[in-house]
Enzyme design. Structure first.
Site, PDB file in Angstrom:
ATOM      1  N   LYS A  28      -1.693   9.439   7.680  1.00  0.00           N
ATOM      2  CA  LYS A  28      -1.631   8.176   6.936  1.00  0.00           C
ATOM      3  C   LYS A  28      -2.033   8.430   5.492  1.00  0.00           C
ATOM      4  O   LYS A  28      -2.507   9.506   5.136  1.00  0.00           O
ATOM      5  CB  LYS A  28      -2.574   7.123   7.539  1.00  0.00           C
ATOM      6  CG  LYS A  28      -2.337   6.805   9.008  1.00  0.00           C
ATOM      7  CD  LYS A  28      -1.002   6.131   9.266  1.00  0.00           C
ATOM      8  CE  LYS A  28      -0.779   5.880  10.753  1.00  0.00           C
ATOM      9  NZ  LYS A  28       0.590   5.390  11.022  1.00  0.00           N
TER      10      LYS A  28
ATOM     11  N   SER B 202       6.424   6.310  10.601  1.00  0.00           N
ATOM     12  CA  SER B 202       5.415   5.436   9.984  1.00  0.00           C
ATOM     13  C   SER B 202       5.093   5.825   8.546  1.00  0.00           C
ATOM     14  O   SER B 202       4.486   5.034   7.823  1.00  0.00           O
ATOM     15  CB  SER B 202       4.130   5.459  10.813  1.00  0.00           C
ATOM     16  OG  SER B 202       3.502   6.727  10.751  1.00  0.00           O
TER      17      SER B 202
END
Length: 306
Positions: free
Chosen positions: A181, A110
């Site tokens: 993230k 991701s």
């Protein structure tokens, strides 16, 4: 006296009487004991010092046994020292990972291309300890409990402790509640996607994102949100493969991550050696202004994607 006869009767095998050494003549003489060959080196009784059967030999045997015991005792403490040293190193690493820098294993793509599957990153846990807060563009690791995932019942405490220790040393995948993230919006920011050119805007300023996976759009999901104070809006660099704040727009918290849930900032890639480097900072948000003091007056809205 018949001295001639005395000389005639002398044992022919006996050597001639040695001449006394005036320098050593102090009233004592060496004596050859019956049965010992003449001129044999060793003790006066003809036996070697320390040979088996002699008193000295028994003493030497006991000495050798004692040395063996001491050697055995030396091996014992050596193993204990090795074990204690190893335990101390593990404790030191655990303390280091808890307070200073913790390794994390990247389990998914991701965050590609910035972070790849199998990378072990070092998370700087001091980055936000002394009044500093996450900034736009920082790559952070956070606990998503309550924001990205719901509370789960506690499992086996022993198994959990062993897993946490292995994860703290970078030897196991992180907990399912830990995420990595990139910060796109901080408290007070208005983050919108997308403008007519397909870019994200923060506080009305377009953001060029060079860290995105080539071919990915900034987002396939439209959103227009204002980040509440004390929270973060986070997204992955591989937008088409990232489950991030966009997926939780309709969940409690609206996909926002509380700042106090941030574990630290990902500063280094420590493994594999071929990728041993720092996580490059970005200047994509340098031109973004601070949010207006009165707020944007727009509540969170948007839609998530599965």
């Amino acid at each position: 006296m018949d001295t001639e006869a005395q000389h005639t009767e002398r044992d022919p095998s006996s050597p001639a009487d040695p001449q006394p050494d005036p320098a050593a003549d102090d009233g004592s003489r060496s004596v050859r004991v019956s049965g010992a060959p003449a001129g044999e080196p060793g003790t006066p009784d003809g036996s070697e010092a320390g040979t088996p059967g002699s008193e000295d030999g028994r003493d030497d045997d006991r000495g050798h046994d004692g040395d063996g015991d001491r050697d055995g005792a030396g091996r014992g403490p050596s193993w204990r020292r090795t074990g204690l040293t190893g335990a101390a190193c593990v404790v030191f690493l655990l303390l280091l990972s808890h307070f200073v820098a913790q390794p994390f294993l990247i389990p998914s793509g991701s965050m590609e291309p910035t972070l790849q599957v199998g990378d072990r990153i070092l998370v700087n846990k001091l980055a936000y300890r002394f009044g500093s807060e996450p900034r736009r563009g920082d790559v952070v690791v956070f606990d998503g409990t309550g924001s990205f995932v719901q509370e789960e019942p506690a499992g086996n405490p022993v198994t959990g402790l062993l897993h946490d220790a292995a994860a703290a040393l970078g030897l196991a995948a992180p907990d399912e509640t830990d995420f990595v993230k990139r910060v796109v919006g901080v408290g007070g920011d208005r983050v919108v996607c997308c403008d007519r050119d397909g870019r994200i805007t923060v506080n009305g300023t377009r953001v060029q994102e060079p860290y995105l996976t080539p071919g990915d759009r900034p987002s396939e999901v439209p959103f227009d949100i204002v980040v509440p104070p004390g929270t973060l809006w986070v997204m992955g660099d591989h937008r088409s493969q990232s489950s991030d704040s966009r997926d939780h727009l309709g969940s409690p918290g609206g996909g926002m991550v509380p700042v106090d849930k941030v574990v630290g900032r990902a500063d280094w890639i420590a493994w594999p050696f071929g990728r041993w480097t720092t996580v490059t900072e970005t200047d994509a948000y340098d031109s973004v202004p601070a949010p207006p003091s009165g707020g944007h007056g727009v509540g969170p809205r948007g839609s998530g994607h599965g």
